[in-house]
Write an enzyme that holds these catalytic residues in place. Structure first.
Site, PDB file in Angstrom:
ATOM      1  CG  HIS A 204      -0.242   0.415   2.486  1.00 22.60           C
ATOM      2  ND1 HIS A 204       0.443  -0.487   3.244  1.00 22.60           N
ATOM      3  CD2 HIS A 204      -0.087   1.615   3.098  1.00 22.60           C
ATOM      4  CE1 HIS A 204       0.967   0.131   4.279  1.00 22.60           C
ATOM      5  NE2 HIS A 204       0.678   1.413   4.222  1.00 22.60           N
TER       6      HIS A 204
HETATM    7  C1  UD1 Z   1      -1.467   5.695   6.086  1.00 25.89           C
HETATM    8  C2  UD1 Z   1      -0.122   6.106   6.678  1.00 25.89           C
HETATM    9  C3  UD1 Z   1       0.848   4.926   6.645  1.00 25.89           C
HETATM   10  C4  UD1 Z   1       0.229   3.674   7.223  1.00 25.89           C
HETATM   11  C5  UD1 Z   1      -1.103   3.392   6.527  1.00 25.89           C
HETATM   12  C6  UD1 Z   1      -1.791   2.151   7.020  1.00 25.89           C
HETATM   13  C7  UD1 Z   1       0.380   8.500   6.236  1.00 25.89           C
HETATM   14  C8  UD1 Z   1       1.223   9.439   5.471  1.00 25.89           C
HETATM   15  N1  UD1 Z   1       0.490   7.197   5.890  1.00 25.89           N
HETATM   16  O1  UD1 Z   1      -1.283   5.438   4.694  1.00 25.89           O
HETATM   17  O2  UD1 Z   1       2.007   5.275   7.393  1.00 25.89           O
HETATM   18  O3  UD1 Z   1       1.116   2.570   7.024  1.00 25.89           O
HETATM   19  O4  UD1 Z   1      -1.939   4.528   6.723  1.00 25.89           O
HETATM   20  O5  UD1 Z   1      -2.940   1.877   6.294  1.00 25.89           O
HETATM   21  O6  UD1 Z   1      -0.351   8.912   7.122  1.00 25.89           O
HETATM   22  N2  UD1 Z   1      -8.691   5.259   1.896  1.00 25.89           N
HETATM   23  C9  UD1 Z   1      -9.973   4.723   1.879  1.00 25.89           C
HETATM   24  N3  UD1 Z   1     -10.543   4.360   3.053  1.00 25.89           N
HETATM   25  C10 UD1 Z   1      -9.925   4.527   4.247  1.00 25.89           C
HETATM   26  C11 UD1 Z   1      -8.623   5.079   4.257  1.00 25.89           C
HETATM   27  C12 UD1 Z   1      -8.025   5.430   3.073  1.00 25.89           C
HETATM   28  O7  UD1 Z   1     -10.574   4.546   0.836  1.00 25.89           O
HETATM   29  O8  UD1 Z   1     -10.484   4.174   5.297  1.00 25.89           O
HETATM   30  C13 UD1 Z   1      -8.032   5.616   0.614  1.00 25.89           C
HETATM   31  C14 UD1 Z   1      -8.241   7.025   0.174  1.00 25.89           C
HETATM   32  O9  UD1 Z   1      -8.374   7.008  -1.199  1.00 25.89           O
HETATM   33  C15 UD1 Z   1      -6.936   7.708   0.525  1.00 25.89           C
HETATM   34  C16 UD1 Z   1      -5.931   6.585   0.336  1.00 25.89           C
HETATM   35  O10 UD1 Z   1      -6.642   5.404   0.728  1.00 25.89           O
HETATM   36  O11 UD1 Z   1      -6.684   8.801  -0.277  1.00 25.89           O
HETATM   37  C17 UD1 Z   1      -4.707   6.747   1.160  1.00 25.89           C
HETATM   38  O12 UD1 Z   1      -5.043   6.950   2.516  1.00 25.89           O
HETATM   39  P1  UD1 Z   1      -4.112   7.837   3.475  1.00 25.89           P
HETATM   40  O13 UD1 Z   1      -4.742   7.993   4.783  1.00 25.89           O
HETATM   41  O14 UD1 Z   1      -3.693   9.062   2.757  1.00 25.89           O
HETATM   42  O15 UD1 Z   1      -2.796   6.988   3.632  1.00 25.89           O
HETATM   43  P2  UD1 Z   1      -2.517   5.435   3.702  1.00 25.89           P
HETATM   44  O16 UD1 Z   1      -1.995   4.976   2.401  1.00 25.89           O
HETATM   45  O17 UD1 Z   1      -3.658   4.651   4.279  1.00 25.89           O
END
Ligand code: UD1
Length: 351
Positions: A204
């Site tokens: 991820h």
């Molecule tokens: C975040 C953390 C990372 C951790 C990971 C665990 C940061 C910079 N990164 O990354 O250190 O290892 O969480 O999962 O904070 N999304 C959904 N549903 C959700 C959450 C996210 O659809 O419940 C999607 C959204 O499109 C979002 C993307 O995932 O834009 C990325 O989510 P984001 O919170 O930006 O970072 P993670 O990749 O989850």
């Protein structure tokens, strides 16, 4: 004493569980603020339910967005939450945007700040997590380090006096979970048998999924594995694969959604190997003594590599040979502490 913990993403919920239990059994008032960074049921609510964490006092509803927008939205909402509860300590965990925003909110209002999982470094300045952890350590009044290596990093940055070695809360929650899932069946997608070899995979990280060519290479390498690969798909991976037209169920790949923590641990236990870019899984694989292959050029958890249980691959094409390597030598090393990190953290906060 009143402690306020700021959490927002999946790995923070997992690490919060042993802290909450420790605080509750010591009669400490514990207020949980959820930033809303992770909002899907499978990325958030199930962790609170399965790990016995109570409902947060507030959800700041930040949701997704670019790094600046997400971090800024959380920071803007922190003032009211902190002023309402006026805690003796604010705790932030790990390296997410929620961690950094929670830390900034606390120091700007002069609330004492403790950082759990302090001192980790990848030395890769392109990772958002690396900015988050360095800035948070330098903002914190108390840095709670999980390992000797982390203590060394803090010392080199002049932070020794406010750092304490407590062990890793991941080891606490893993031990409790292993006891709870004994006797459960692994959670396997259609076409994977529990009595035949399989791998467990998660991918991820921004650097692996945002670049289409790299993502394609990783998925192709997983397709070609010699045993089925159970891929627990993070929402970001699902989104990017769909946008690029990459099939996540071809070849050896067998896909499921994000797994609840107990199911993930039980499924890893019966696997022949883990393939990941997650920090938590590398360590959990080591603690379960399952060989791990990490699709990254560096790791914060260097002990797993030094002890032979984790191999880093810079390029997806290296996956096949990494999976065919000889099994690691048995070890009883315990670089992640004595399984009572939460207790050591409570004691340090009280001191
Ligand atoms: C975040 C953390 C990372 C951790 C990971 C665990 C940061 C910079 N990164 O990354 O250190 O290892 O969480 O999962 O904070 N999304 C959904 N549903 C959700 C959450 C996210 O659809 O419940 C999607 C959204 O499109 C979002 C993307 O995932 O834009 C990325 O989510 P984001 O919170 O930006 O970072 P993670 O990749 O989850």
């Amino acid at each position: 004493m009143k402690i306020l913990s700021v959490v927002g993403a999946r790995p923070e919920f997992v690490k919060l569980a042993p802290l909450h239990q420790e605080f509750a059994s010591a009669g400490i008032e514990h207020v949980i603020i959820h930033t809303g960074q992770h909002y899907d049921n499978s990325m958030s609510n199930v962790f609170f339910r399965d790990l016995g964490i109570p409902e947060p006092a507030a959800n700041l509803g930040s949701g997704s967005g670019s790094h600046g927008k997400q971090t800024g939205a959380i920071l803007a909402a922190m003032d009211d939450a902190l002023q309402e509860h006026s805690p003796d300590w604010v705790i932030v965990i790990g390296d997410t945007n929620s961690t950094l925003a929670g830390a900034l909110g606390a120091v700007k209002l002069h609330f004492p700040l403790a950082h759990v999982e302090a001192g980790l470094r990848s030395f890769n300045r392109l990772m958002p997590e690396e900015h988050n952890r360095i800035l948070t350590d330098h903002a914190a009044d108390l840095c709670m380090a999980p390992t000797e290596v982390a203590m060394g990093h803090l010392a080199r940055e002049g932070l020794s006096e406010r750092s304490v070695l407590v062990g890793d809360v991941n080891a606490d929650v893993l031990a409790a979970t292993v006891a709870k899932v004994a006797g459960d069946e692994p959670t396997l997608p259609h076409g994977v048998r529990a009595d035949a070899p399989y791998y467990v995979a998660t991918i991820h990280r921004q650097e692996n999924v945002e670049d289409e060519a790299r993502l394609r290479g990783i998925v192709e390498a997983l397709n070609n594995a010699s045993h089925p690969v159970v891929l627990a798909v993070h929402p970001r991976l699902r989104e990017r694969a769909q946008a690029a037209g990459i099939d996540l169920s071809a070849g050896a790949l067998r896909t499921c959604g994000p797994l609840p923590f107990p199911a993930l641990i039980r499924t890893m236990q019966s696997s022949v190997g883990v393939i990941t870019d997650s920090g938590g899984l590398q360590k959990e694989a080591f603690l379960l003594r399952i060989p791990c292959t990490t699709v990254r050029t560096e790791t914060e958890w260097t002990e797993t590599v030094d002890l032979g249980w984790n191999v880093l691959i810079a390029e997806p094409a290296e996956l096949g040979s990494a999976l065919r390597r000889a099994p690691p030598l048995a070890t009883d090393a315990q670089p992640y502490g004595d399984g009572h990190a939460a207790r050591h953290i409570r004691e340090a906060l009280m001191r």
